[in-house]
Scaffold this motif. Structure first.
Motif, PDB file in Angstrom:
ATOM      1  N   ARG A  99      25.753  40.076  36.486  1.00  0.00           N
ATOM      2  CA  ARG A  99      25.555  41.194  35.425  1.00  0.00           C
ATOM      3  C   ARG A  99      24.468  42.104  36.128  1.00  0.00           C
ATOM      4  NH1 ARG A  99      26.288  36.861  32.330  1.00  0.00           N
ATOM      5  NH2 ARG A  99      23.956  36.489  32.017  1.00  0.00           N
ATOM      6  N   LEU A 147      37.016  44.753  44.704  1.00  0.00           N
ATOM      7  CA  LEU A 147      38.074  43.902  44.748  1.00  0.00           C
ATOM      8  C   LEU A 147      39.329  44.105  44.416  1.00  0.00           C
ATOM      9  CD1 LEU A 147      36.213  41.847  41.923  1.00  0.00           C
ATOM     10  CD2 LEU A 147      35.991  41.233  44.267  1.00  0.00           C
ATOM     11  N   GLU A 180      43.145  44.363  42.461  1.00  0.00           N
ATOM     12  CA  GLU A 180      43.414  44.627  41.185  1.00  0.00           C
ATOM     13  C   GLU A 180      43.986  43.282  40.646  1.00  0.00           C
ATOM     14  OE1 GLU A 180      42.932  47.211  39.210  1.00  0.00           O
ATOM     15  OE2 GLU A 180      41.918  48.072  40.603  1.00  0.00           O
ATOM     16  N   ASP A 181      43.411  43.118  39.521  1.00  0.00           N
ATOM     17  CA  ASP A 181      43.772  41.534  38.617  1.00  0.00           C
ATOM     18  C   ASP A 181      45.369  41.620  38.427  1.00  0.00           C
ATOM     19  OD1 ASP A 181      41.309  40.574  38.849  1.00  0.00           O
ATOM     20  OD2 ASP A 181      40.801  41.377  36.902  1.00  0.00           O
ATOM     21  N   SER A 217      26.849  44.094  39.589  1.00  0.00           N
ATOM     22  CA  SER A 217      28.436  44.319  39.592  1.00  0.00           C
ATOM     23  C   SER A 217      28.484  45.886  39.367  1.00  0.00           C
ATOM     24  CB  SER A 217      29.045  43.613  38.322  1.00  0.00           C
ATOM     25  OG  SER A 217      30.489  43.993  38.315  1.00  0.00           O
ATOM     26  N   GLU A 244      33.492  39.013  34.950  1.00  0.00           N
ATOM     27  CA  GLU A 244      33.935  37.651  34.864  1.00  0.00           C
ATOM     28  C   GLU A 244      34.652  37.433  36.077  1.00  0.00           C
ATOM     29  OE1 GLU A 244      36.216  36.419  31.573  1.00  0.00           O
ATOM     30  OE2 GLU A 244      35.023  37.172  30.070  1.00  0.00           O
ATOM     31  N   THR A 245      35.477  38.022  36.774  1.00  0.00           N
ATOM     32  CA  THR A 245      36.055  37.758  38.051  1.00  0.00           C
ATOM     33  C   THR A 245      35.138  37.510  38.900  1.00  0.00           C
ATOM     34  OG1 THR A 245      38.074  39.431  37.076  1.00  0.00           O
ATOM     35  CG2 THR A 245      37.832  38.945  39.435  1.00  0.00           C
ATOM     36  N   ARG A 246      34.017  38.734  39.213  1.00  0.00           N
ATOM     37  CA  ARG A 246      32.834  38.543  40.321  1.00  0.00           C
ATOM     38  C   ARG A 246      32.286  37.191  40.150  1.00  0.00           C
ATOM     39  NH1 ARG A 246      32.662  42.933  43.216  1.00  0.00           N
ATOM     40  NH2 ARG A 246      33.379  45.087  42.208  1.00  0.00           N
ATOM     41  N   TYR A 286      32.038  39.629  46.994  1.00  0.00           N
ATOM     42  CA  TYR A 286      32.403  39.158  45.824  1.00  0.00           C
ATOM     43  C   TYR A 286      31.425  39.925  44.708  1.00  0.00           C
ATOM     44  CZ  TYR A 286      35.357  35.339  47.609  1.00  0.00           C
ATOM     45  OH  TYR A 286      36.198  34.745  48.109  1.00  0.00           O
ATOM     46  N   ASP A 295      31.007  47.429  38.696  1.00  0.00           N
ATOM     47  CA  ASP A 295      32.089  47.798  37.643  1.00  0.00           C
ATOM     48  C   ASP A 295      32.044  46.756  36.465  1.00  0.00           C
ATOM     49  OD1 ASP A 295      33.132  45.387  38.591  1.00  0.00           O
ATOM     50  OD2 ASP A 295      34.263  46.392  40.226  1.00  0.00           O
ATOM     51  N   ASP A 296      33.105  46.732  35.712  1.00  0.00           N
ATOM     52  CA  ASP A 296      33.082  45.844  34.378  1.00  0.00           C
ATOM     53  C   ASP A 296      33.928  44.708  34.790  1.00  0.00           C
ATOM     54  OD1 ASP A 296      35.528  46.921  34.330  1.00  0.00           O
ATOM     55  OD2 ASP A 296      35.617  47.393  32.523  1.00  0.00           O
ATOM     56  N   ARG A 297      34.022  44.320  35.700  1.00  0.00           N
ATOM     57  CA  ARG A 297      34.643  42.817  36.346  1.00  0.00           C
ATOM     58  C   ARG A 297      33.839  41.689  36.400  1.00  0.00           C
ATOM     59  NH1 ARG A 297      39.081  44.606  40.707  1.00  0.00           N
ATOM     60  NH2 ARG A 297      39.868  42.417  40.012  1.00  0.00           N
TER      61      ARG A 297
END
Length: 193
Positions: free
Chosen positions: A132, A190, A192-193, A135, A141-143, A185, A137-139
């Motif tokens: 938090r 990253l 794209e999901d 990061s 959870e993925t990170r 990470y 960006d807003d990713r």
């Protein structure tokens, strides 16, 4: 002459010491008799001192470390150094508590409940605040999941599987070699999901 030993009782500590060894070697399941045998006590003494084998496990794995204290210096680091600082902090802490860590990891591999608790602990208390903070960006959870996978893998290979040269490496060596992956990470681009 039989009966209670003279002097202060060391039974509780003897049970804890035996349990650390057995849990680290075999995990939790099916170990009560072996722990009692190694401690030289009746299995009922485990319930007497700890309430149950679960209570004994909690006593054995209780870390006297607050994750917030461990990661505090990491949160003050520059973004470019965050992964290295995180790894240094974690490995130094883990090294100081290796028997407990080994017990936790091995036991989590055998218990869905403990695995879930460990996952929550790592994501919320150790990795989450760092992700938090850094990061880009807003990713989050993925990170956090990617970072946790690397950290969990590091715990497994260093403390349970004891793969060399990782198992005996200095924390700085670990941070230098694993850090770039963790940094990617944490702050890198990253897919794209």
């Amino acid at each position: 002459m039989s009966g209670r030993r003279r002097g202060p009782s060391t039974t509780r500590q003897e049970i804890l010491d035996a349990a650390r060894e057995v849990f680290a070697d075999r995990g939790v399941d099916g170990t009560t008799r072996e722990i009692a045998q190694r401690a030289g006590v009746d299995p009922a003494m485990i319930a007497h001192y700890f309430g149950s084998k679960g209570g004994l496990f909690e006593a054995v794995t209780a870390l006297q470390v607050d994750p917030a204290d461990v990661i505090a210096p990491v949160l003050d680091a520059d973004a470019a150094d965050a992964a290295r600082e995180l790894l240094l902090a974690l490995v130094r802490t883990w090294d100081a508590h290796a028997p407990v860590l080994t017990t936790l990891v091995r036991s989590a591999m055998r218990s869905k409940t403990l695995a879930g608790q460990m996952r929550t602990f790592i994501l919320e208390r150790a990795v989450g605040p760092v992700v938090r903070r850094f990061s880009p960006d807003d990713r989050v959870e993925t990170r956090a999941a990617l970072l946790a996978s690397q950290i969990t893998g590091l715990m497994l290979t260093r403390y349970v599987l004891r793969w060399e040269p990782l198992a005996s490496a200095d924390p700085a060596w670990v941070a230098d070699h694993v850090g770039p992956t963790v940094q990617g990470y944490l702050t890198g681009p990253l897919p794209e999901d």
